[in-house]
Design an enzyme around this catalytic site. Sequence first.
Site, PDB file in Angstrom:
ATOM      1  N   LYS A 142      -6.341  -6.199   8.799  1.00  0.00           N
ATOM      2  CA  LYS A 142      -6.593  -6.409   7.364  1.00  0.00           C
ATOM      3  C   LYS A 142      -5.276  -6.921   6.778  1.00  0.00           C
ATOM      4  O   LYS A 142      -4.357  -6.156   6.499  1.00  0.00           O
ATOM      5  CB  LYS A 142      -6.978  -5.065   6.718  1.00  0.00           C
ATOM      6  N   GLU A 199       5.207   2.199   8.387  1.00  0.00           N
ATOM      7  CA  GLU A 199       6.489   1.517   8.131  1.00  0.00           C
ATOM      8  C   GLU A 199       6.531   1.197   6.640  1.00  0.00           C
ATOM      9  O   GLU A 199       5.803   0.308   6.170  1.00  0.00           O
ATOM     10  CB  GLU A 199       6.614   0.252   8.971  1.00  0.00           C
ATOM     11  N   CYS A 255      12.009  -5.125   3.694  1.00  0.00           N
ATOM     12  CA  CYS A 255      12.117  -3.655   3.702  1.00  0.00           C
ATOM     13  C   CYS A 255      13.497  -3.205   4.110  1.00  0.00           C
ATOM     14  O   CYS A 255      13.974  -2.164   3.667  1.00  0.00           O
ATOM     15  CB  CYS A 255      11.070  -3.072   4.638  1.00  0.00           C
ATOM     16  N   GLU A 306      12.741   1.122  -5.294  1.00  0.00           N
ATOM     17  CA  GLU A 306      12.705  -0.105  -4.488  1.00  0.00           C
ATOM     18  C   GLU A 306      12.255  -1.260  -5.377  1.00  0.00           C
ATOM     19  O   GLU A 306      11.101  -1.284  -5.824  1.00  0.00           O
ATOM     20  CB  GLU A 306      11.743   0.064  -3.305  1.00  0.00           C
TER      21      GLU A 306
HETATM   22  P1  NAD Z   1       1.214  -2.486  -0.268  1.00  0.00           P
HETATM   23  O1  NAD Z   1       1.365  -1.083   0.207  1.00  0.00           O
HETATM   24  O2  NAD Z   1       0.821  -2.713  -1.657  1.00  0.00           O
HETATM   25  O3  NAD Z   1       0.121  -3.258   0.618  1.00  0.00           O
HETATM   26  C1  NAD Z   1       0.215  -3.341   2.022  1.00  0.00           C
HETATM   27  C2  NAD Z   1      -1.173  -3.470   2.620  1.00  0.00           C
HETATM   28  O4  NAD Z   1      -1.879  -2.269   2.374  1.00  0.00           O
HETATM   29  C3  NAD Z   1      -2.023  -4.598   2.012  1.00  0.00           C
HETATM   30  O5  NAD Z   1      -2.744  -5.213   3.046  1.00  0.00           O
HETATM   31  C4  NAD Z   1      -2.941  -3.854   1.059  1.00  0.00           C
HETATM   32  O6  NAD Z   1      -4.150  -4.506   0.810  1.00  0.00           O
HETATM   33  C5  NAD Z   1      -3.157  -2.568   1.836  1.00  0.00           C
HETATM   34  N1  NAD Z   1      -3.591  -1.418   1.023  1.00  0.00           N
HETATM   35  C6  NAD Z   1      -3.336  -1.158  -0.280  1.00  0.00           C
HETATM   36  N2  NAD Z   1      -3.941  -0.006  -0.648  1.00  0.00           N
HETATM   37  C7  NAD Z   1      -4.573   0.472   0.440  1.00  0.00           C
HETATM   38  C8  NAD Z   1      -5.377   1.613   0.700  1.00  0.00           C
HETATM   39  N3  NAD Z   1      -5.661   2.505  -0.239  1.00  0.00           N
HETATM   40  N4  NAD Z   1      -5.852   1.782   1.956  1.00  0.00           N
HETATM   41  C9  NAD Z   1      -5.587   0.911   2.936  1.00  0.00           C
HETATM   42  N5  NAD Z   1      -4.862  -0.216   2.746  1.00  0.00           N
HETATM   43  C10 NAD Z   1      -4.347  -0.422   1.512  1.00  0.00           C
HETATM   44  O7  NAD Z   1       2.585  -3.204   0.102  1.00  0.00           O
HETATM   45  P2  NAD Z   1       3.031  -4.697  -0.290  1.00  0.00           P
HETATM   46  O8  NAD Z   1       3.362  -4.724  -1.744  1.00  0.00           O
HETATM   47  O9  NAD Z   1       2.036  -5.656   0.276  1.00  0.00           O
HETATM   48  O10 NAD Z   1       4.361  -4.858   0.596  1.00  0.00           O
HETATM   49  C11 NAD Z   1       5.635  -4.514   0.184  1.00  0.00           C
HETATM   50  C12 NAD Z   1       6.026  -3.140   0.717  1.00  0.00           C
HETATM   51  O11 NAD Z   1       6.011  -3.126   2.159  1.00  0.00           O
HETATM   52  C13 NAD Z   1       7.438  -2.727   0.331  1.00  0.00           C
HETATM   53  O12 NAD Z   1       7.452  -1.387  -0.089  1.00  0.00           O
HETATM   54  C14 NAD Z   1       8.217  -2.875   1.629  1.00  0.00           C
HETATM   55  O13 NAD Z   1       9.384  -2.099   1.726  1.00  0.00           O
HETATM   56  C15 NAD Z   1       7.189  -2.490   2.644  1.00  0.00           C
HETATM   57  N6  NAD Z   1       7.559  -3.005   3.965  1.00  0.00           N
HETATM   58  C16 NAD Z   1       8.017  -2.116   4.919  1.00  0.00           C
HETATM   59  C17 NAD Z   1       8.410  -2.574   6.169  1.00  0.00           C
HETATM   60  C18 NAD Z   1       8.946  -1.623   7.215  1.00  0.00           C
HETATM   61  O14 NAD Z   1       9.010  -2.016   8.364  1.00  0.00           O
HETATM   62  N7  NAD Z   1       9.321  -0.406   6.874  1.00  0.00           N
HETATM   63  C19 NAD Z   1       8.334  -3.936   6.456  1.00  0.00           C
HETATM   64  C20 NAD Z   1       7.865  -4.817   5.467  1.00  0.00           C
HETATM   65  C21 NAD Z   1       7.466  -4.335   4.229  1.00  0.00           C
END
Ligand code: NAD
Length: 503
Positions: A190, A265, A299, A396
């Site tokens: 997804k 992550e 991240c 963040e």
């Molecule tokens: P997000 O959490 O908003 O979304 C990530 C994914 O989760 C999307 O595909 C979204 O549709 C899905 N999602 C949202 N709500 C959900 C739910 N209730 N159930 C299941 N899936 C759901 O994150 P974002 O804004 O897309 O990405 C940025 C974030 O990702 C930042 O916080 C960043 O630090 C983090 N990130 C972490 C790493 C790591 O390796 N630690 C790497 C890259 C990004």
Amino acid sequence: MTALDTNITKLNGYLERFRETGIPNRIAGQDVGGSEGVFQTTSPVDKSLICDVAHGSVKDIDAAANAASDAFAMWRDMPALERKKILIRVAEGIEARAEEIALCECWDTGQTIKFMSKAALRGAENFRYFADQVVQARDGQHLQSPTLMNITTRKPIGPVGVITPWNTPFMLSTWKIAPALAAGCTVVHKPAEASPLTARLLVEIAEEAGLPPGVLNTVNGFGEGAGKALCEHPKIKAIAFVGESRTGSLITKQGADTHKRNHLELGGKNPVIVFDDADLDRALDAAIFMIYSINGERCTSSSRLLIQDTVREEFEAKLVARVNNIKVGHPLDPATEIGPLVTQEHYDKVTSYFDIAKEDGATVAAGGIKVGDEGYFVRPTLFTNANNKMRIAQEEIFGPVLTSIPFSTEEEALSMANDTDYGLTGYVWTNDLTRALRFTEALEAGMIWVNSENVRHLPTPFGGVKASGIGRDGGDWSFEFYMEQKHIGFATGQHKITQLGAL
Ligand code: NAD
């Protein structure tokens, strides 16, 4: 014709098919529409429509989970060398279409071609690396005891869900999907709703490389619909998630009833700590690179600079000059260093911190302004005169925004570095070896680099502590997640078995 013009012409060629047909879901090797119709993806460069995207939800996830479940036994039992060959062909397919992937990624997310051309190739590397691990993925241990020969073995856990964010989406998807496939799992992916283009390219490349139908399925949609349904589906045995910390909590809750194994992550507010005995020129280069590359939407970005007060003034002066010189522009121009932020929502979030910083009493030493209103562009920003309690030091921001905080002693630096909910990465700059050992031992982070920016080596563990995540990727750590350990004990003699009810 400039390099930018050439890239735009090529991009338009690649986008033509998406504009005509949109992006369908891919389930069991078939293109299918979304049960909820379509949603639209737009470019952050000029807010223009890119294409329609299938809007999947509960029904679509159910179909994809069933397809992944049906394909599982065949993929699990395929001889390792055959699986390895397919994964190597996926890597070759990515390399062959690296330009298309990079251009589409830039247009969809606002990331610059300067960094995305390498990210596409890193995706190929992920497949190559895990292809090489396929043969030993099931290897276990032999743990002899006086009465038993104990062996351990590993089995792929089953169909898994992979949920990815919009920052460098192609690379991050491969980072999860390649080890899952190498372990023998089938996958329902997804992708983030803001960046669906390259997830489509990945499933196409994989199937063209010979991945059997149903082994990798892609369902587009939103978190609360498709994402939630994936976490709740009983046939999905584990969720590999990359995204925000608060979404990570939802992933855990949603998977509780079906006993999901989750790998999270999550976010970061990573410190780069610069002591006055460090190579300050290299520290400056690394600090700038780690927060302003990839639009700061990273991240592992070093979003908090902890700078020793003896060198603060000089270091910040050089920082301001360099930050003011960073080139913001069209992401397809090879000279551009920062492109637009991914969405209106994210742009509003990042720019809100320009006022929050001032309200908290910090100084906007560079940037702090929007650039035009055609797309979501901002100037790279530096906040100074900050302390570690301010929101700009604790939250963040996930954009090209650095908060600089002075310290005087090592103890103070350590205390501030650890005074955060997060614990993903830390960067320590010092030429005092004993201090580096002492400091890294006490720093609360999953990954630390000393006198270096983040340089990934695929066999090393990747992941965070505290609110930055649970679990590790990389090398054999990935297989620990995507596989079940099994213990089998064989008696080697006639050891005493306690008898109950014996006459
Ligand atoms: P997000 O959490 O908003 O979304 C990530 C994914 O989760 C999307 O595909 C979204 O549709 C899905 N999602 C949202 N709500 C959900 C739910 N209730 N159930 C299941 N899936 C759901 O994150 P974002 O804004 O897309 O990405 C940025 C974030 O990702 C930042 O916080 C960043 O630090 C983090 N990130 C972490 C790493 C790591 O390796 N630690 C790497 C890259 C990004």
